[in-house]
Design a protein around this motif. Structure first.
Motif, PDB file in Angstrom:
ATOM      1  N   ARG A  31       0.829  -1.224   0.000  1.00 54.71           N
ATOM      2  CA  ARG A  31       0.000   0.000   0.000  1.00 54.71           C
ATOM      3  C   ARG A  31       0.853   1.259   0.000  1.00 54.71           C
ATOM      4  N   ILE A  95      -1.485 -14.117  -3.398  1.00 52.31           N
ATOM      5  CA  ILE A  95      -1.880 -12.712  -3.202  1.00 52.31           C
ATOM      6  C   ILE A  95      -2.651 -12.204  -4.420  1.00 52.31           C
ATOM      7  N   PHE A 113      18.936  -8.998   1.750  1.00 52.24           N
ATOM      8  CA  PHE A 113      18.605  -9.245   3.157  1.00 52.24           C
ATOM      9  C   PHE A 113      18.371 -10.750   3.389  1.00 52.24           C
ATOM     10  N   ASN A 154       0.666 -16.063  11.484  1.00 56.08           N
ATOM     11  CA  ASN A 154       1.098 -15.340  10.278  1.00 56.08           C
ATOM     12  C   ASN A 154       0.304 -15.797   9.054  1.00 56.08           C
ATOM     13  N   ASP A 158      -2.405 -13.606   7.001  1.00 60.69           N
ATOM     14  CA  ASP A 158      -2.183 -13.344   5.572  1.00 60.69           C
ATOM     15  C   ASP A 158      -3.369 -13.844   4.745  1.00 60.69           C
ATOM     16  N   ILE A 162      -5.800 -11.703   2.310  1.00 62.33           N
ATOM     17  CA  ILE A 162      -5.928 -12.058   0.889  1.00 62.33           C
ATOM     18  C   ILE A 162      -7.411 -12.257   0.532  1.00 62.33           C
ATOM     19  N   ARG A 165      -9.337  -8.999   0.143  1.00 57.59           N
ATOM     20  CA  ARG A 165      -9.112  -8.385  -1.161  1.00 57.59           C
ATOM     21  C   ARG A 165     -10.024  -9.033  -2.212  1.00 57.59           C
ATOM     22  N   TYR A 171      -8.688  -1.986  -0.689  1.00 54.59           N
ATOM     23  CA  TYR A 171      -8.461  -2.230   0.734  1.00 54.59           C
ATOM     24  C   TYR A 171      -9.752  -2.101   1.539  1.00 54.59           C
ATOM     25  N   ASN A 186      -0.472 -10.479  11.003  1.00 50.06           N
ATOM     26  CA  ASN A 186       0.512 -11.232  10.208  1.00 50.06           C
ATOM     27  C   ASN A 186       1.937 -10.887  10.634  1.00 50.06           C
ATOM     28  N   PHE A 187       2.191  -9.600  10.919  1.00 53.37           N
ATOM     29  CA  PHE A 187       3.532  -9.204  11.363  1.00 53.37           C
ATOM     30  C   PHE A 187       3.791  -9.703  12.789  1.00 53.37           C
ATOM     31  N   HIS A 224       1.277   0.969   8.555  1.00 52.66           N
ATOM     32  CA  HIS A 224      -0.026   0.406   8.170  1.00 52.66           C
ATOM     33  C   HIS A 224      -1.125   0.982   9.071  1.00 52.66           C
ATOM     34  N   TYR A 228      -4.278   3.076   7.882  1.00 54.48           N
ATOM     35  CA  TYR A 228      -5.678   2.656   8.092  1.00 54.48           C
ATOM     36  C   TYR A 228      -6.488   3.810   8.686  1.00 54.48           C
TER      37      TYR A 228
HETATM   38  P1  NDP Z   1       0.722  -6.718   4.169  1.00 62.81           P
HETATM   39  O1  NDP Z   1      -0.098  -6.947   5.384  1.00 62.81           O
HETATM   40  O2  NDP Z   1       1.016  -5.306   3.775  1.00 62.81           O
HETATM   41  O3  NDP Z   1      -0.030  -7.395   2.898  1.00 62.81           O
HETATM   42  C1  NDP Z   1      -0.309  -8.769   2.812  1.00 62.81           C
HETATM   43  C2  NDP Z   1      -1.248  -9.016   1.627  1.00 62.81           C
HETATM   44  O4  NDP Z   1      -2.603  -8.665   1.933  1.00 62.81           O
HETATM   45  C3  NDP Z   1      -0.922  -8.143   0.403  1.00 62.81           C
HETATM   46  O5  NDP Z   1      -1.280  -8.848  -0.746  1.00 62.81           O
HETATM   47  C4  NDP Z   1      -1.794  -6.906   0.590  1.00 62.81           C
HETATM   48  O6  NDP Z   1      -2.042  -6.217  -0.607  1.00 62.81           O
HETATM   49  C5  NDP Z   1      -3.058  -7.535   1.161  1.00 62.81           C
HETATM   50  N1  NDP Z   1      -3.729  -6.653   2.140  1.00 62.81           N
HETATM   51  C6  NDP Z   1      -3.180  -6.204   3.295  1.00 62.81           C
HETATM   52  N2  NDP Z   1      -4.087  -5.462   3.985  1.00 62.81           N
HETATM   53  C7  NDP Z   1      -5.221  -5.448   3.250  1.00 62.81           C
HETATM   54  C8  NDP Z   1      -6.519  -4.859   3.441  1.00 62.81           C
HETATM   55  N3  NDP Z   1      -6.792  -4.150   4.525  1.00 62.81           N
HETATM   56  N4  NDP Z   1      -7.460  -5.030   2.487  1.00 62.81           N
HETATM   57  C9  NDP Z   1      -7.171  -5.767   1.374  1.00 62.81           C
HETATM   58  N5  NDP Z   1      -5.963  -6.369   1.125  1.00 62.81           N
HETATM   59  C10 NDP Z   1      -4.996  -6.206   2.065  1.00 62.81           C
HETATM   60  O7  NDP Z   1       2.051  -7.566   4.317  1.00 62.81           O
HETATM   61  P2  NDP Z   1       3.452  -7.417   3.504  1.00 62.81           P
HETATM   62  O8  NDP Z   1       3.116  -7.446   2.048  1.00 62.81           O
HETATM   63  O9  NDP Z   1       4.255  -6.320   4.052  1.00 62.81           O
HETATM   64  O10 NDP Z   1       4.179  -8.782   3.949  1.00 62.81           O
HETATM   65  C11 NDP Z   1       3.715 -10.034   3.479  1.00 62.81           C
HETATM   66  C12 NDP Z   1       4.298 -11.144   4.355  1.00 62.81           C
HETATM   67  O11 NDP Z   1       5.731 -11.093   4.369  1.00 62.81           O
HETATM   68  C13 NDP Z   1       3.831 -11.054   5.813  1.00 62.81           C
HETATM   69  O12 NDP Z   1       3.493 -12.336   6.265  1.00 62.81           O
HETATM   70  C14 NDP Z   1       5.053 -10.541   6.550  1.00 62.81           C
HETATM   71  O13 NDP Z   1       5.089 -11.022   7.865  1.00 62.81           O
HETATM   72  C15 NDP Z   1       6.217 -11.059   5.698  1.00 62.81           C
HETATM   73  N6  NDP Z   1       7.391 -10.176   5.788  1.00 62.81           N
HETATM   74  C16 NDP Z   1       8.455 -10.534   6.580  1.00 62.81           C
HETATM   75  C17 NDP Z   1       9.540  -9.694   6.756  1.00 62.81           C
HETATM   76  C18 NDP Z   1      10.681 -10.068   7.661  1.00 62.81           C
HETATM   77  O14 NDP Z   1      11.556  -9.231   7.907  1.00 62.81           O
HETATM   78  N7  NDP Z   1      10.755 -11.286   8.195  1.00 62.81           N
HETATM   79  C19 NDP Z   1       9.618  -8.410   6.039  1.00 62.81           C
HETATM   80  C20 NDP Z   1       8.451  -8.123   5.241  1.00 62.81           C
HETATM   81  C21 NDP Z   1       7.389  -8.976   5.140  1.00 62.81           C
HETATM   82  P3  NDP Z   1      -1.046  -5.020  -1.080  1.00 62.81           P
HETATM   83  O15 NDP Z   1       0.315  -5.643  -1.268  1.00 62.81           O
HETATM   84  O16 NDP Z   1      -1.648  -4.548  -2.341  1.00 62.81           O
HETATM   85  O17 NDP Z   1      -1.035  -3.988   0.015  1.00 62.81           O
END
Ligand code: NDP
Length: 247
Positions: A31, A95, A113, A154, A158, A162, A165, A171, A186-187, A224, A228
């Protein structure tokens, strides 16, 4: 100390140093994507290419290195592989971000990384010390449970995002389950996972990955959360960022 110890200490220092900076910026993918950062790459394939170095390096160095490995080291290899088989081979193709792109510079940085994390963790087990300890030690067992709990959280989170969406356009506000308490379960799950892994491994490279994960994901969760609140006027006020009841 040898070159590997210096490398791992340096690798631990970087996230701690850049954490205050990450809290002030938005890493531009998902986003927060912007188009002014040079060439862009398809979102699905970006996820594949940036995560695949971790899937390969850790098991390759750990398994083919000369050290004698105990059962706990094989458990670590299995836990790592479980996470990265999902992240590389399943998650990118689930996704629903059709047509979305990510700056190539983000993919390349993330691939580096993942290469480093895979390397330091795999090299340690394969070339430094393959004896990770007693599988039935209380800390090892707790670490395994924490890792699996984090992995499940997680993945459920996720999957819910998904599905959200899929149900509507763009969103939406995620509701129910852990989303009642925090904006980014998820984080939260991912942070827990790598803390669990570090407890099982009890070595510096695993600690470095847990620190990196927290320093990457806590600022992203903060971004995030404020996104929101800005995007949805009715966003629940009492929802925390990423640590239930705390922050
Ligand atoms: P996000 O939560 O930003 O997005 C996850 C997916 O869900 C994306 O496809 C996103 O679409 C979609 N999404 C998220 N929120 C909404 C919403 N409110 N409405 C509709 N769709 C939504 O996660 P990240 O993309 O940042 O990360 C993905 C995975 O990778 C996670 O499990 C995270 O833990 C992991 N990760 C791990 C890291 C590490 O250091 N170990 C670093 C980064 C990520 P869109 O992309 O279009 O926003």
């Amino acid at each position: 100390m040898n070159w590997f110890d210096y490398l791992v200490w340096a690798w631990i220092a970087i996230p701690i140093i850049i954490f205050p900076i990450l809290l002030k910026i938005r890493v531009p993918y998902g986003r927060h994507t912007t188009s002014g950062l040079g060439p862009m790459i398809d979102n699905h394939w970006s996820w594949f290419w940036m995560e695949v170095p971790a899937l390969l390096t850790f098991p390759l160095f750990a398994i083919f290195g000369p050290t004698e490995k105990d059962v706990l080291s094989w458990v670590l290899i299995a836990l790592w592989s479980l996470h990265y088989i999902n992240r590389v081979l399943i998650f990118p193709f689930r996704i629903r971000t059709k047509g979305k792109k990510m700056p190539l510079i983000i993919s390349v940085s993330a691939a580096f990384f993942n290469l480093m994390n895979g390397f330091v963790n795999g090299y340690y087990i394969g070339f430094v010390n393959g004896l990770s300890g007693d599988l039935f030690h209380i800390i090892s067992l707790m670490g395994i449970i924490i890792f699996i709990t984090g992995f499940i959280i997680n993945n459920i989170a996720d999957s819910k995002l998904i599905t959200l969406r899929k149900q509507g356009n763009g969103y939406q506000i995620p509701r129910g389950w852990l989303f009642k308490y925090i904006s980014c379960p998820n984080f939260f799950g991912e942070i827990i996972e790598w803390i669990g892994f570090a407890l099982v491994a009890r070595n510096l490279p695993a600690l470095s990955f847990a620190i990196w994960t927290f320093c990457n994901l806590a600022p992203r969760a903060k971004n995030h959360h404020s996104w929101y609140k800005k995007y949805f006027s009715g966003y629940p006020e009492d929802r925390k960022i990423v640590l239930p009841y705390l922050w």
